[in-house]
Design a protein around this motif. Sequence first.
Motif, PDB file in Angstrom:
ATOM      1  N   LYS A  43       0.807  -1.220   0.000  1.00 47.45           N
ATOM      2  CA  LYS A  43       0.000   0.000   0.000  1.00 47.45           C
ATOM      3  C   LYS A  43       0.841   1.272   0.000  1.00 47.45           C
ATOM      4  CE  LYS A  43      -3.833  -2.258   2.323  1.00 47.45           C
ATOM      5  NZ  LYS A  43      -4.750  -2.266   3.473  1.00 47.45           N
ATOM      6  N   GLY A  44       2.148   1.109  -0.053  1.00 49.80           N
ATOM      7  CA  GLY A  44       3.024   2.274  -0.064  1.00 49.80           C
ATOM      8  C   GLY A  44       3.346   2.838   1.305  1.00 49.80           C
ATOM      9  N   TYR A  45       2.864   2.188   2.360  1.00 54.45           N
ATOM     10  CA  TYR A  45       3.123   2.689   3.719  1.00 54.45           C
ATOM     11  C   TYR A  45       4.609   2.639   4.076  1.00 54.45           C
ATOM     12  CZ  TYR A  45      -1.909   2.424   4.801  1.00 54.45           C
ATOM     13  OH  TYR A  45      -3.264   2.600   4.838  1.00 54.45           O
ATOM     14  N   ALA A  46       5.294   1.577   3.648  1.00 56.90           N
ATOM     15  CA  ALA A  46       6.708   1.435   4.010  1.00 56.90           C
ATOM     16  C   ALA A  46       7.520   2.607   3.470  1.00 56.90           C
ATOM     17  CB  ALA A  46       7.256   0.106   3.496  1.00 56.90           C
ATOM     18  N   THR A  47       7.297   2.959   2.214  1.00 57.33           N
ATOM     19  CA  THR A  47       8.018   4.086   1.620  1.00 57.33           C
ATOM     20  C   THR A  47       7.589   5.404   2.268  1.00 57.33           C
ATOM     21  OG1 THR A  47       8.206   2.887  -0.472  1.00 57.33           O
ATOM     22  CG2 THR A  47       8.512   5.290  -0.552  1.00 57.33           C
ATOM     23  N   GLU A  48       6.310   5.587   2.469  1.00 54.54           N
ATOM     24  CA  GLU A  48       5.797   6.822   3.068  1.00 54.54           C
ATOM     25  C   GLU A  48       6.360   7.046   4.472  1.00 54.54           C
ATOM     26  OE1 GLU A  48       1.427   8.579   4.403  1.00 54.54           O
ATOM     27  OE2 GLU A  48       1.536   7.226   2.675  1.00 54.54           O
ATOM     28  N   GLY A  49       6.339   6.026   5.297  1.00 53.46           N
ATOM     29  CA  GLY A  49       6.844   6.143   6.663  1.00 53.46           C
ATOM     30  C   GLY A  49       8.351   6.311   6.714  1.00 53.46           C
ATOM     31  N   THR A  50       9.053   5.605   5.834  1.00 50.39           N
ATOM     32  CA  THR A  50      10.512   5.717   5.805  1.00 50.39           C
ATOM     33  C   THR A  50      10.930   7.111   5.361  1.00 50.39           C
ATOM     34  OG1 THR A  50      10.733   3.341   5.412  1.00 50.39           O
ATOM     35  CG2 THR A  50      12.634   4.715   4.856  1.00 50.39           C
ATOM     36  N   ARG A  51      10.282   7.638   4.344  1.00 48.79           N
ATOM     37  CA  ARG A  51      10.586   9.010   3.905  1.00 48.79           C
ATOM     38  C   ARG A  51      10.325  10.010   5.027  1.00 48.79           C
ATOM     39  NH1 ARG A  51       7.744   9.001  -2.021  1.00 48.79           N
ATOM     40  NH2 ARG A  51       9.466   8.046  -3.167  1.00 48.79           N
ATOM     41  N   MET A  52       9.222   9.818   5.743  1.00 48.64           N
ATOM     42  CA  MET A  52       8.889  10.723   6.847  1.00 48.64           C
ATOM     43  C   MET A  52      10.005  10.718   7.891  1.00 48.64           C
ATOM     44  SD  MET A  52       5.523  10.857   9.412  1.00 48.64           S
ATOM     45  CE  MET A  52       5.211   9.144   9.155  1.00 48.64           C
ATOM     46  N   LEU A  53      10.509   9.550   8.246  1.00 54.39           N
ATOM     47  CA  LEU A  53      11.564   9.478   9.254  1.00 54.39           C
ATOM     48  C   LEU A  53      12.907  10.004   8.733  1.00 54.39           C
ATOM     49  CD1 LEU A  53      10.980   6.243  11.330  1.00 54.39           C
ATOM     50  CD2 LEU A  53      10.429   8.599  11.875  1.00 54.39           C
ATOM     51  N   ILE A  54      13.186   9.806   7.473  1.00 53.69           N
ATOM     52  CA  ILE A  54      14.412  10.372   6.901  1.00 53.69           C
ATOM     53  C   ILE A  54      14.345  11.898   6.972  1.00 53.69           C
ATOM     54  CG2 ILE A  54      15.725  10.698   4.763  1.00 53.69           C
ATOM     55  CD1 ILE A  54      15.000   7.735   4.085  1.00 53.69           C
ATOM     56  N   ASP A  55      13.220  12.464   6.568  1.00 55.78           N
ATOM     57  CA  ASP A  55      13.046  13.923   6.642  1.00 55.78           C
ATOM     58  C   ASP A  55      13.188  14.406   8.079  1.00 55.78           C
ATOM     59  OD1 ASP A  55      12.589  13.888   3.903  1.00 55.78           O
ATOM     60  OD2 ASP A  55      10.424  14.211   4.075  1.00 55.78           O
ATOM     61  N   TYR A  56      12.566  13.709   9.001  1.00 61.53           N
ATOM     62  CA  TYR A  56      12.638  14.056  10.427  1.00 61.53           C
ATOM     63  C   TYR A  56      14.082  13.992  10.932  1.00 61.53           C
ATOM     64  CZ  TYR A  56      12.087  13.257  15.482  1.00 61.53           C
ATOM     65  OH  TYR A  56      12.205  13.307  16.854  1.00 61.53           O
ATOM     66  N   ALA A  57      14.815  12.977  10.521  1.00 62.03           N
ATOM     67  CA  ALA A  57      16.200  12.810  10.965  1.00 62.03           C
ATOM     68  C   ALA A  57      17.062  13.998  10.541  1.00 62.03           C
ATOM     69  CB  ALA A  57      16.785  11.512  10.418  1.00 62.03           C
ATOM     70  N   PHE A  58      16.861  14.488   9.329  1.00 63.68           N
ATOM     71  CA  PHE A  58      17.670  15.599   8.849  1.00 63.68           C
ATOM     72  C   PHE A  58      17.171  16.952   9.359  1.00 63.68           C
ATOM     73  CE2 PHE A  58      18.875  12.548   5.363  1.00 63.68           C
ATOM     74  CZ  PHE A  58      20.203  12.442   5.742  1.00 63.68           C
ATOM     75  N   THR A  59      15.855  17.138   9.432  1.00 63.46           N
ATOM     76  CA  THR A  59      15.341  18.460   9.824  1.00 63.46           C
ATOM     77  C   THR A  59      15.301  18.664  11.330  1.00 63.46           C
ATOM     78  OG1 THR A  59      13.037  17.679   9.737  1.00 63.46           O
ATOM     79  CG2 THR A  59      13.938  18.715   7.736  1.00 63.46           C
ATOM     80  N   GLU A  60      14.871  17.668  12.073  1.00 64.04           N
ATOM     81  CA  GLU A  60      14.704  17.826  13.521  1.00 64.04           C
ATOM     82  C   GLU A  60      15.903  17.333  14.321  1.00 64.04           C
ATOM     83  OE1 GLU A  60      12.069  19.485  14.762  1.00 64.04           O
ATOM     84  OE2 GLU A  60      11.414  19.715  12.675  1.00 64.04           O
ATOM     85  N   LEU A  61      16.449  16.198  13.931  1.00 65.97           N
ATOM     86  CA  LEU A  61      17.564  15.618  14.677  1.00 65.97           C
ATOM     87  C   LEU A  61      18.919  16.138  14.200  1.00 65.97           C
ATOM     88  CD1 LEU A  61      16.331  11.921  14.924  1.00 65.97           C
ATOM     89  CD2 LEU A  61      16.022  13.781  16.575  1.00 65.97           C
ATOM     90  N   LYS A  62      18.932  16.729  13.015  1.00 63.93           N
ATOM     91  CA  LYS A  62      20.150  17.341  12.456  1.00 63.93           C
ATOM     92  C   LYS A  62      21.298  16.344  12.276  1.00 63.93           C
ATOM     93  CE  LYS A  62      18.132  21.395  12.760  1.00 63.93           C
ATOM     94  NZ  LYS A  62      17.303  21.799  11.664  1.00 63.93           N
ATOM     95  N   VAL A  63      20.964  15.102  11.935  1.00 58.34           N
ATOM     96  CA  VAL A  63      22.011  14.110  11.693  1.00 58.34           C
ATOM     97  C   VAL A  63      22.650  14.362  10.330  1.00 58.34           C
ATOM     98  CG1 VAL A  63      20.902  12.363  13.150  1.00 58.34           C
ATOM     99  CG2 VAL A  63      20.460  12.381  10.686  1.00 58.34           C
ATOM    100  N   ASP A  64      23.779  13.728  10.097  1.00 57.21           N
ATOM    101  CA  ASP A  64      24.485  13.872   8.827  1.00 57.21           C
ATOM    102  C   ASP A  64      24.213  12.729   7.858  1.00 57.21           C
ATOM    103  OD1 ASP A  64      25.722  16.250   9.636  1.00 57.21           O
ATOM    104  OD2 ASP A  64      27.357  15.154  10.595  1.00 57.21           O
ATOM    105  N   ARG A  65      23.711  11.591   8.402  1.00 56.09           N
ATOM    106  CA  ARG A  65      23.553  10.409   7.555  1.00 56.09           C
ATOM    107  C   ARG A  65      22.455   9.510   8.110  1.00 56.09           C
ATOM    108  NH1 ARG A  65      27.004   5.507   6.733  1.00 56.09           N
ATOM    109  NH2 ARG A  65      26.989   5.141   4.493  1.00 56.09           N
ATOM    110  N   VAL A  66      21.679   8.921   7.213  1.00 56.88           N
ATOM    111  CA  VAL A  66      20.674   7.922   7.567  1.00 56.88           C
ATOM    112  C   VAL A  66      21.032   6.648   6.824  1.00 56.88           C
ATOM    113  CG1 VAL A  66      18.230   7.280   7.476  1.00 56.88           C
ATOM    114  CG2 VAL A  66      18.874   9.668   7.908  1.00 56.88           C
ATOM    115  N   ILE A  67      21.076   5.533   7.558  1.00 53.93           N
ATOM    116  CA  ILE A  67      21.416   4.244   6.967  1.00 53.93           C
ATOM    117  C   ILE A  67      20.282   3.249   7.182  1.00 53.93           C
ATOM    118  CG2 ILE A  67      23.896   4.612   7.306  1.00 53.93           C
ATOM    119  CD1 ILE A  67      23.705   2.575   9.648  1.00 53.93           C
ATOM    120  N   ALA A  68      20.316   2.179   6.411  1.00 54.93           N
ATOM    121  CA  ALA A  68      19.371   1.071   6.571  1.00 54.93           C
ATOM    122  C   ALA A  68      20.058  -0.187   6.054  1.00 54.93           C
ATOM    123  CB  ALA A  68      18.089   1.332   5.784  1.00 54.93           C
ATOM    124  N   ASP A  69      19.663  -1.333   6.578  1.00 50.52           N
ATOM    125  CA  ASP A  69      20.241  -2.579   6.088  1.00 50.52           C
ATOM    126  C   ASP A  69      19.198  -3.681   6.094  1.00 50.52           C
ATOM    127  OD1 ASP A  69      20.661  -4.321   8.686  1.00 50.52           O
ATOM    128  OD2 ASP A  69      21.364  -2.310   9.184  1.00 50.52           O
TER     129      ASP A  69
END
Length: 181
Positions: free
Chosen positions: A101-127
């Motif tokens: 249903k596209g939830y996995a991509t939608e939720g992952t994008r949301m957290l990537i955006d959050y990581a860069f905008t709110e948490l100010k991290v330099d890199r997001v990884i996944a495995d």
Amino acid sequence: MESERLRLRQFTVDDLELLVELDSDPEVMRFLTGQPTPRSEVEDVVLPRMLKVYDEHPGLGTFAAEEKTSGAFVGWFGLQPTADPTAVDVGYRLSRTAWGKGYATEGTRMLIDYAFTELKVDRVIADTMAVNHRSRAVMRRSGLRFVRLWHEHFDDPLPGTEFGEVEYAVDRRTWETRSRA
């Protein structure tokens, strides 16, 4: 946090049954442990570990994902600390009823955006396992790019382990360039 169709919130002790049900599906656990997680492990290890991350790493953790319209639990998305304090690990686990249903991509994008905008991290990884093609596709659609393939030794390997593990990632500069486009 909210996206177009999802709402993420912290787990509580009252969410035990949701996690037990999610982790009891062998297909959901196929590329993780290969078998359902025993209830006692979810209750005594998994949920307490999730709750502990909220206290020890503000802004990070595993978040219950609910459909905004119905409030139905669809699984979880997580941002976990890594050995590198400038990077976080993004992941998800969704119930089979939420697959496709596209939830996995939608939720992952949301957290990537959050990581860069709110948490100010330099890199997001996944495995994931190299043979987990559906998760690899989600990683690519979410803006993560292939970084490496490696092999680990497991005492009780899952089918497909012989093909290795893969890492995907996006750095801040790449994310900012894509966000402006």
